[in-house]
Design a protein around this motif. Structure first.
Motif, PDB file in Angstrom:
ATOM      1  N   ALA A   1       0.817  -1.216   0.000  1.00 33.56           N
ATOM      2  CA  ALA A   1       0.000   0.000   0.000  1.00 33.56           C
ATOM      3  C   ALA A   1       0.854   1.272   0.000  1.00 33.56           C
ATOM      4  N   ALA A   2       2.110   1.164   0.388  1.00 37.06           N
ATOM      5  CA  ALA A   2       2.977   2.341   0.467  1.00 37.06           C
ATOM      6  C   ALA A   2       3.202   2.925  -0.924  1.00 37.06           C
ATOM      7  N   ARG A   3       3.135   4.234  -1.010  1.00 34.16           N
ATOM      8  CA  ARG A   3       3.297   4.928  -2.288  1.00 34.16           C
ATOM      9  C   ARG A   3       4.644   5.620  -2.432  1.00 34.16           C
ATOM     10  N   THR A   4       5.335   5.803  -1.315  1.00 32.56           N
ATOM     11  CA  THR A   4       6.605   6.532  -1.362  1.00 32.56           C
ATOM     12  C   THR A   4       7.658   5.796  -0.533  1.00 32.56           C
ATOM     13  N   PRO A   5       8.920   6.075  -0.794  1.00 30.69           N
ATOM     14  CA  PRO A   5       9.967   5.496   0.043  1.00 30.69           C
ATOM     15  C   PRO A   5       9.799   5.884   1.522  1.00 30.69           C
ATOM     16  N   ALA A   6       9.346   7.087   1.792  1.00 32.58           N
ATOM     17  CA  ALA A   6       9.153   7.519   3.182  1.00 32.58           C
ATOM     18  C   ALA A   6       8.089   6.668   3.881  1.00 32.58           C
ATOM     19  N   GLN A   7       6.985   6.378   3.191  1.00 33.62           N
ATOM     20  CA  GLN A   7       5.956   5.508   3.770  1.00 33.62           C
ATOM     21  C   GLN A   7       6.505   4.100   3.989  1.00 33.62           C
ATOM     22  N   THR A   8       7.241   3.619   3.015  1.00 33.89           N
ATOM     23  CA  THR A   8       7.838   2.290   3.118  1.00 33.89           C
ATOM     24  C   THR A   8       8.791   2.242   4.314  1.00 33.89           C
ATOM     25  N   LYS A   9       9.611   3.270   4.439  1.00 36.57           N
ATOM     26  CA  LYS A   9      10.567   3.343   5.547  1.00 36.57           C
ATOM     27  C   LYS A   9       9.839   3.278   6.888  1.00 36.57           C
ATOM     28  N   THR A  10       8.795   4.054   7.046  1.00 33.03           N
ATOM     29  CA  THR A  10       8.017   4.049   8.292  1.00 33.03           C
ATOM     30  C   THR A  10       7.470   2.658   8.578  1.00 33.03           C
ATOM     31  N   ASN A  11       6.913   2.025   7.566  1.00 31.24           N
ATOM     32  CA  ASN A  11       6.339   0.684   7.745  1.00 31.24           C
ATOM     33  C   ASN A  11       7.403  -0.339   8.129  1.00 31.24           C
ATOM     34  N   ILE A  12       8.537  -0.297   7.457  1.00 31.43           N
ATOM     35  CA  ILE A  12       9.603  -1.256   7.738  1.00 31.43           C
ATOM     36  C   ILE A  12      10.175  -1.039   9.138  1.00 31.43           C
ATOM     37  N   VAL A  13      10.420   0.209   9.492  1.00 32.73           N
ATOM     38  CA  VAL A  13      10.967   0.495  10.818  1.00 32.73           C
ATOM     39  C   VAL A  13       9.992   0.030  11.901  1.00 32.73           C
ATOM     40  N   ASP A  14       8.701   0.252  11.696  1.00 32.84           N
ATOM     41  CA  ASP A  14       7.700  -0.217  12.657  1.00 32.84           C
ATOM     42  C   ASP A  14       7.708  -1.739  12.776  1.00 32.84           C
ATOM     43  N   LEU A  15       7.788  -2.433  11.640  1.00 30.64           N
ATOM     44  CA  LEU A  15       7.858  -3.895  11.634  1.00 30.64           C
ATOM     45  C   LEU A  15       9.069  -4.368  12.420  1.00 30.64           C
ATOM     46  N   LEU A  16      10.220  -3.804  12.112  1.00 28.03           N
ATOM     47  CA  LEU A  16      11.455  -4.242  12.758  1.00 28.03           C
ATOM     48  C   LEU A  16      11.465  -3.921  14.247  1.00 28.03           C
ATOM     49  N   ALA A  17      10.905  -2.785  14.619  1.00 30.32           N
ATOM     50  CA  ALA A  17      10.809  -2.437  16.045  1.00 30.32           C
ATOM     51  C   ALA A  17       9.908  -3.429  16.768  1.00 30.32           C
ATOM     52  N   GLY A  18       8.816  -3.805  16.142  1.00 30.65           N
ATOM     53  CA  GLY A  18       7.917  -4.792  16.739  1.00 30.65           C
ATOM     54  C   GLY A  18       8.580  -6.152  16.885  1.00 30.65           C
ATOM     55  N   ALA A  19       9.325  -6.563  15.867  1.00 31.59           N
ATOM     56  CA  ALA A  19      10.024  -7.848  15.917  1.00 31.59           C
ATOM     57  C   ALA A  19      11.126  -7.822  16.969  1.00 31.59           C
ATOM     58  N   GLU A  20      11.805  -6.706  17.083  1.00 32.60           N
ATOM     59  CA  GLU A  20      12.858  -6.562  18.095  1.00 32.60           C
ATOM     60  C   GLU A  20      12.250  -6.652  19.501  1.00 32.60           C
ATOM     61  N   ALA A  21      11.164  -5.930  19.742  1.00 33.50           N
ATOM     62  CA  ALA A  21      10.509  -5.951  21.057  1.00 33.50           C
ATOM     63  C   ALA A  21       9.945  -7.333  21.376  1.00 33.50           C
ATOM     64  N   SER A  22       9.349  -7.968  20.398  1.00 35.43           N
ATOM     65  CA  SER A  22       8.797  -9.301  20.604  1.00 35.43           C
ATOM     66  C   SER A  22       9.901 -10.313  20.903  1.00 35.43           C
ATOM     67  N   SER A  23      11.021 -10.186  20.236  1.00 42.73           N
ATOM     68  CA  SER A  23      12.154 -11.077  20.479  1.00 42.73           C
ATOM     69  C   SER A  23      12.711 -10.878  21.884  1.00 42.73           C
ATOM     70  N   GLU A  24      12.757  -9.640  22.334  1.00 45.44           N
ATOM     71  CA  GLU A  24      13.229  -9.370  23.696  1.00 45.44           C
ATOM     72  C   GLU A  24      12.269  -9.949  24.730  1.00 45.44           C
ATOM     73  N   LYS A  25      10.990  -9.841  24.477  1.00 45.90           N
ATOM     74  CA  LYS A  25      10.006 -10.410  25.402  1.00 45.90           C
ATOM     75  C   LYS A  25      10.162 -11.933  25.461  1.00 45.90           C
ATOM     76  N   ALA A  26      10.362 -12.567  24.329  1.00 46.21           N
ATOM     77  CA  ALA A  26      10.579 -14.018  24.301  1.00 46.21           C
ATOM     78  C   ALA A  26      11.883 -14.375  25.003  1.00 46.21           C
ATOM     79  N   ARG A  27      12.924 -13.587  24.787  1.00 48.24           N
ATOM     80  CA  ARG A  27      14.212 -13.827  25.441  1.00 48.24           C
ATOM     81  C   ARG A  27      14.066 -13.748  26.955  1.00 48.24           C
ATOM     82  N   THR A  28      13.338 -12.761  27.415  1.00 54.39           N
ATOM     83  CA  THR A  28      13.107 -12.605  28.849  1.00 54.39           C
ATOM     84  C   THR A  28      12.339 -13.804  29.401  1.00 54.39           C
ATOM     85  N   GLY A  29      11.336 -14.266  28.671  1.00 59.38           N
ATOM     86  CA  GLY A  29      10.563 -15.428  29.103  1.00 59.38           C
ATOM     87  C   GLY A  29      11.392 -16.690  29.157  1.00 59.38           C
TER      88      GLY A  29
END
Length: 175
Positions: free
Chosen positions: A58-86
């Motif tokens: 759905a992203a139309r610009t590199p800036a939109q794509t960047k926001t989406n990717i950074v959000d995805l990676l931040a979520g994966a990083e946080a989820s991985s830390e939560k699993a690591r803690t568990g």
């Protein structure tokens, strides 16, 4: 063995040699706690990946794509830390080389978390003025992420002793 393979795929995980000893956690209890920590992580990574694919289409610009990717990676990083803690909170299984096994699982998730974090920081710092350059650099960042993530995997032959592998096979949370 099936549950151990599932863990290897899910954790894509990678010590201190010693016995778990009498103070360790019973193998079935440890396996249950580990799988309880990993199940939501696997589901969240799959969900984030699916959402990212939809958002990227759905992203139309590199800036939109960047926001989406950074959000995805931040979520994966946080989820991985939560699993690591568990997984870390599960303690040490009372099996031969229990501390080594526990450390391998925790280290694996640490490396997975760090791989997502490194990719997030890389993409976050990319300029978006040139779409061609941006997408080329994103591709490189994801290639590096894939390599780092794969290096975090536990070798299936080193998941742990037979009694721990049996515990993973028998605990319903690991199926």
């Amino acid at each position: 063995m099936r549950a151990a393979r599932v863990l290897v795929v899910a954790v894509l995980a990678l010590g201190v040699a010693a016995c778990g000893g009498p103070d360790g956690v019973a193998p079935k209890t440890w396996a249950k706690q580990v799988c309880t920590a990993l199940t939501p992580w696997r589901a969240e990574i799959a969900d984030l990946t699916s959402k990212a694919q939809q958002q990227l289409q759905a992203a139309r610009t590199p800036a939109q794509t960047k926001t989406n990717i950074v959000d995805l990676l931040a979520g994966a990083e946080a989820s991985s830390e939560k699993a690591r803690t568990g997984v870390s909170g599960a303690g040490v299984p009372a099996v031969d080389d229990g501390p080594k096994v526990a450390e391998q699982f925790t280290a694996s998730l640490t490396k997975a978390r760090d791989a997502y974090g490194n990719a997030k920081r890389t993409v976050s710092g990319l300029p978006t003025e040139s779409a061609k350059t941006f997408y080329g650099e994103v591709s490189k960042a994801f290639s590096t992420l894939k390599d780092e993530y794969e290096r975090s995997a536990i070798d299936p032959s080193h998941v742990g002793p037979a009694d721990l592998q049996k515990a993973f096979d028998e605990v319903p949370e690991c199926r």
